[in-house]
Design a protein around this motif. Structure first.
Motif, PDB file in Angstrom:
ATOM      1  N   GLY A 115       0.819  -1.214   0.000  1.00 25.07           N
ATOM      2  CA  GLY A 115       0.000   0.000   0.000  1.00 25.07           C
ATOM      3  C   GLY A 115       0.850   1.259   0.000  1.00 25.07           C
ATOM      4  O   GLY A 115       1.613   1.493   0.943  1.00 25.07           O
ATOM      5  N   ILE A 124      -0.001   5.667   5.338  1.00 27.62           N
ATOM      6  CA  ILE A 124       0.803   4.917   6.314  1.00 27.62           C
ATOM      7  C   ILE A 124       2.032   4.327   5.643  1.00 27.62           C
ATOM      8  O   ILE A 124       3.155   4.432   6.158  1.00 27.62           O
ATOM      9  CB  ILE A 124      -0.049   3.815   6.985  1.00 27.62           C
ATOM     10  N   GLU A 126       4.632   7.081   4.932  1.00 28.31           N
ATOM     11  CA  GLU A 126       5.249   7.669   6.132  1.00 28.31           C
ATOM     12  C   GLU A 126       6.165   6.652   6.817  1.00 28.31           C
ATOM     13  O   GLU A 126       7.330   6.941   7.114  1.00 28.31           O
ATOM     14  CB  GLU A 126       4.175   8.170   7.104  1.00 28.31           C
ATOM     15  N   GLU A 185       2.307  -0.922  -4.615  1.00 31.20           N
ATOM     16  CA  GLU A 185       1.016  -0.231  -4.733  1.00 31.20           C
ATOM     17  C   GLU A 185       0.295  -0.753  -5.967  1.00 31.20           C
ATOM     18  O   GLU A 185       0.856  -0.752  -7.059  1.00 31.20           O
ATOM     19  CB  GLU A 185       1.253   1.281  -4.810  1.00 31.20           C
ATOM     20  N   MET A 186      -0.951  -1.174  -5.764  1.00 36.27           N
ATOM     21  CA  MET A 186      -1.662  -1.774  -6.907  1.00 36.27           C
ATOM     22  C   MET A 186      -2.144  -0.746  -7.931  1.00 36.27           C
ATOM     23  O   MET A 186      -2.325  -1.059  -9.087  1.00 36.27           O
ATOM     24  CB  MET A 186      -2.818  -2.642  -6.425  1.00 36.27           C
ATOM     25  N   VAL A 192      -0.368  -7.062  -4.221  1.00 31.48           N
ATOM     26  CA  VAL A 192       0.109  -8.144  -3.361  1.00 31.48           C
ATOM     27  C   VAL A 192      -1.038  -9.136  -3.203  1.00 31.48           C
ATOM     28  O   VAL A 192      -2.147  -8.766  -2.818  1.00 31.48           O
ATOM     29  CB  VAL A 192       0.567  -7.605  -1.994  1.00 31.48           C
ATOM     30  N   GLY A 205      -5.439   0.439   4.228  1.00 27.65           N
ATOM     31  CA  GLY A 205      -6.632   1.174   4.632  1.00 27.65           C
ATOM     32  C   GLY A 205      -7.088   0.760   6.019  1.00 27.65           C
ATOM     33  O   GLY A 205      -6.495  -0.118   6.659  1.00 27.65           O
ATOM     34  N   MET A 234     -10.541   9.521   6.954  1.00 26.55           N
ATOM     35  CA  MET A 234     -10.262   9.080   8.329  1.00 26.55           C
ATOM     36  C   MET A 234      -9.114   9.916   8.889  1.00 26.55           C
ATOM     37  O   MET A 234      -7.961   9.500   8.859  1.00 26.55           O
ATOM     38  CB  MET A 234      -9.939   7.596   8.341  1.00 26.55           C
ATOM     39  N   ILE A 257      -2.625  15.761   4.848  1.00 22.09           N
ATOM     40  CA  ILE A 257      -1.167  15.939   4.866  1.00 22.09           C
ATOM     41  C   ILE A 257      -0.469  14.581   4.921  1.00 22.09           C
ATOM     42  O   ILE A 257      -0.852  13.727   5.722  1.00 22.09           O
ATOM     43  CB  ILE A 257      -0.740  16.755   6.114  1.00 22.09           C
TER      44      ILE A 257
HETATM   45  P1  NAI Z   1      -4.697   4.392   2.339  1.00 22.97           P
HETATM   46  O1  NAI Z   1      -6.088   4.210   1.934  1.00 22.97           O
HETATM   47  O2  NAI Z   1      -4.119   5.747   2.468  1.00 22.97           O
HETATM   48  O3  NAI Z   1      -3.742   3.589   1.304  1.00 22.97           O
HETATM   49  C1  NAI Z   1      -3.868   2.209   1.066  1.00 22.97           C
HETATM   50  C2  NAI Z   1      -3.239   1.888  -0.274  1.00 22.97           C
HETATM   51  O4  NAI Z   1      -3.127   0.463  -0.364  1.00 22.97           O
HETATM   52  C3  NAI Z   1      -4.079   2.315  -1.474  1.00 22.97           C
HETATM   53  O5  NAI Z   1      -3.302   3.154  -2.308  1.00 22.97           O
HETATM   54  C4  NAI Z   1      -4.465   1.008  -2.153  1.00 22.97           C
HETATM   55  O6  NAI Z   1      -4.528   1.113  -3.547  1.00 22.97           O
HETATM   56  C5  NAI Z   1      -3.333   0.074  -1.726  1.00 22.97           C
HETATM   57  N1  NAI Z   1      -3.646  -1.361  -1.732  1.00 22.97           N
HETATM   58  C6  NAI Z   1      -4.750  -1.973  -1.234  1.00 22.97           C
HETATM   59  N2  NAI Z   1      -4.672  -3.322  -1.392  1.00 22.97           N
HETATM   60  C7  NAI Z   1      -3.483  -3.584  -1.997  1.00 22.97           C
HETATM   61  C8  NAI Z   1      -2.821  -4.786  -2.408  1.00 22.97           C
HETATM   62  N3  NAI Z   1      -3.348  -5.993  -2.217  1.00 22.97           N
HETATM   63  N4  NAI Z   1      -1.615  -4.675  -3.016  1.00 22.97           N
HETATM   64  C9  NAI Z   1      -1.033  -3.439  -3.207  1.00 22.97           C
HETATM   65  N5  NAI Z   1      -1.630  -2.288  -2.839  1.00 22.97           N
HETATM   66  C10 NAI Z   1      -2.827  -2.345  -2.222  1.00 22.97           C
HETATM   67  O7  NAI Z   1      -4.552   3.551   3.696  1.00 22.97           O
HETATM   68  P2  NAI Z   1      -3.446   3.551   4.856  1.00 22.97           P
HETATM   69  O8  NAI Z   1      -2.128   4.036   4.351  1.00 22.97           O
HETATM   70  O9  NAI Z   1      -3.517   2.188   5.441  1.00 22.97           O
HETATM   71  O10 NAI Z   1      -3.997   4.610   5.894  1.00 22.97           O
HETATM   72  C11 NAI Z   1      -5.281   4.406   6.499  1.00 22.97           C
HETATM   73  C12 NAI Z   1      -5.913   5.705   6.880  1.00 22.97           C
HETATM   74  O11 NAI Z   1      -5.214   6.251   7.980  1.00 22.97           O
HETATM   75  C13 NAI Z   1      -5.847   6.738   5.773  1.00 22.97           C
HETATM   76  O12 NAI Z   1      -7.034   6.736   5.024  1.00 22.97           O
HETATM   77  C14 NAI Z   1      -5.694   8.019   6.516  1.00 22.97           C
HETATM   78  O13 NAI Z   1      -6.943   8.615   6.620  1.00 22.97           O
HETATM   79  C15 NAI Z   1      -5.197   7.656   7.892  1.00 22.97           C
HETATM   80  N6  NAI Z   1      -3.839   8.163   8.083  1.00 22.97           N
HETATM   81  C16 NAI Z   1      -3.603   9.493   7.983  1.00 22.97           C
HETATM   82  C17 NAI Z   1      -2.341   9.992   8.137  1.00 22.97           C
HETATM   83  C18 NAI Z   1      -2.107  11.460   8.016  1.00 22.97           C
HETATM   84  O14 NAI Z   1      -3.052  12.223   8.092  1.00 22.97           O
HETATM   85  N7  NAI Z   1      -0.878  11.905   7.800  1.00 22.97           N
HETATM   86  C19 NAI Z   1      -1.191   9.123   8.424  1.00 22.97           C
HETATM   87  C20 NAI Z   1      -1.552   7.727   8.488  1.00 22.97           C
HETATM   88  C21 NAI Z   1      -2.834   7.294   8.335  1.00 22.97           C
END
Ligand code: NAI
Length: 470
Positions: free
Chosen positions: A190, A194, A197, A213-214, A247, A281, A328, A359
């Protein structure tokens, strides 16, 4: 029922949505209880999300600066040593201080804090199984009742069946914030918030990092130009990023993980690594709440739908934050918490969803508010664009951080700002001015006329706004 257990408001969850709502309600004169299963209040944000990740990002940035950038300023650091346990202890102390501050804040406002697992008994009563110091359930239960109930239980990482978390080799963000040694090879599933960062943290600390990243781009929610710039800059730092790479599964084998991927929908390949971070996610967390007993049903995303007052289908039960639709983000949850409580008190609480900053705290940071250029095109909004590179600002040159740009999108006829997108050093703090501008309905001309301190990074925003007008 004893008066001790009767409240005006029961808030379930003490994250940035819940604790902010509890304080606001107390300030408005309500008798409030706040229930959380964690002794350390503040939710995922303070305990295992925003705050610890930023502590690690800041420490690892200093390390990378000392190793790679200070020599350009004539500063030579000959023997640079990294003590991972000091770095982790520092992060843990920050969590301790901030979660302690949340507790004091609630206590100062006379909010009754109850440590326990909350569960709805019926639409009015909440049963709380009290937890012991070690976090295990005790045999003691409390039944609380209130005029209003606010659900603010947040979210949990999405777990994929073919790559289940084991807490050691296949991990979620929470575990990746506490590795006790620097992984040789960290693979991240992904390329979202997250993944980018935490991938940055461990890459700076010395791991080989591969982000899979898919989709055809990283940080999918961001403006395309910002996302492409971020991709280029992260790759330059040495983070391996593979796009259109899905993945399929991961199997832990002793100390390693075998990851099966499919590139561009083609043949399967495998990668071996010592840690796999799955960051695909998050989903609403309603475990154990027994919402059906309160007459509530989950939507297709596993969360709750609410009306503009944040009321669920049961009118005295409100829901906010990651439980309801929308990004979120901690600051979105806090804003909704305040608004929901104002509505309960008969005031008019609202959140402007067009003015929520998002951000990514990589280096450089990427920050945005409002519509992206792609969204503007999709919606056929007549729009003018202005961009300005950081290389054109004196302050960025002094710091030696000239990568990045500011992009301003404004309505063609009115000049009103529609979206602002920044990638570069200090973008996270710079975006606040753009959020304010959108909130008050400012035009690009307004921003161009506002006097910005010289020399500052924020001059790039002024210049981009002036570029909108040619
Ligand atoms: P995300 O939704 O930002 O990213 C997940 C990514 O994983 C997507 O780009 C998706 O296409 C990819 N993905 C999904 N299944 C996959 C697979 N099987 N193989 C390859 N890629 C795949 O989710 P993330 O990074 O887990 O963060 C979750 C939430 O936490 C975010 O929506 C955000 O709102 C919040 N967050 C916010 C932060 C900030 O404000 N700086 C920091 C960390 C998290």
């Amino acid at each position: 029922m004893s008066e001790d257990n009767q409240f005006d408001l029961i808030v379930i969850g003490a994250g940035p949505g819940g604790y902010v709502a509890a304080v606001k309600a107390a300030q408005l004169g309500m008798k409030v209880a706040c229930v959380d299963k964690n002794d350390r209040l503040g939710g995922v944000c303070l305990n295992s999300g925003c705050i610890p990740s930023k502590a690690l990002l800041d420490s690892s940035e200093y390390y990378a600066l000392a190793k790679e950038s200070l020599s350009a300023h004539g500063i030579s650091c000959k023997e640079i040593d990294l003590n991972l346990s000091t770095l982790m202890n520092r992060k843990n102390e920050i969590i301790q201080q901030l979660t302690g501050n949340v507790r004091s804040l609630l206590e100062r406002h006379k909010v009754t804090i109850i440590r326990g697992m909350a569960s709805m008994l019926n639409p009015k009563d909440v049963e709380v199984t009290l937890l012991k110091e070690d976090g295990h359930a005790s045999s003691e239960k409390k039944i609380l009742t209130a005029k209003n109930i606010l659900l603010a239980t947040g979210s949990k990482p999405l777990e994929i069946n073919s790559m289940p978390f084991d807490g050691k080799t296949i991990v979620s963000a929470k575990d990746a914030l506490s590795f006790d040694k620097i992984p040789d090879h960290l693979v991240v599933v992904g390329g979202g918030y997250i993944g980018l960062e935490l991938g940055s943290v461990w890459c700076r600390l010395g791991s080989k990092v591969t982000v899979l990243e898919m989709l055809p781009s990283i940080a999918g929610v961001m403006d395309g130009q910002i996302s492409r710039t971020l991709l280029r800059l992260l790759k330059k730092q040495g983070i391996g990023i593979e796009l259109k790479t899905k993945v399929l599964k991961a199997e832990a084998e002793k100390e390693t993980v075998l990851v099966t991927i499919s590139k561009d929908g083609m043949e399967k390949e495998t990668i071996r690594c010592d840690k796999l971070l799955v960051a695909v996610g998050r989903k609403p967390l309603t475990d154990g709440l027994n919402l059906d007993r309160a007459g509530l049903q989950l939507n297709a995303s596993g969360g709750l739908d609410v009306d503009p007052f944040y009321r669920t289908a049961v009118k005295h039960i409100y829901a906010i934050g990651d439980l309801i639709p929308g990004p979120m983000l901690a600051h979105k949850a806090s804003a909704e918490g305040r608004a929901a409580v104002e509505n309960m008190a008969g005031l008019s609480g609202e959140v402007n969803y067009d003015a929520i900053p998002s951000i990514i705290y990589t280096f450089p940071e990427a920050a945005s508010v409002g519509l992206t250029e792609e969204q503007v095109k999709e919606r056929n909004i007549p729009c003018r664009k202005g961009t300005f590179p950081f290389s054109g600002t004196g302050r960025a040159r002094c710091l030696g951080e000239t990568e990045g740009l500011v992009k301003v999108l404004a309505h063609e006829k009115t000049g009103r700002l529609i979206g602002v997108h920044i990638i570069g050093a200090r973008a996270a703090d710079m975006i606040a001015e753009a959020v304010l501008a959108i909130e008050v309905g400012a035009s690009a001309e307004d921003i161009g006329r506002v006097i910005h301190g010289h020399p500052t990074f924020s001059e790039a925003f002024q210049e981009a706004a002036m570029a909108v007008q040619g």
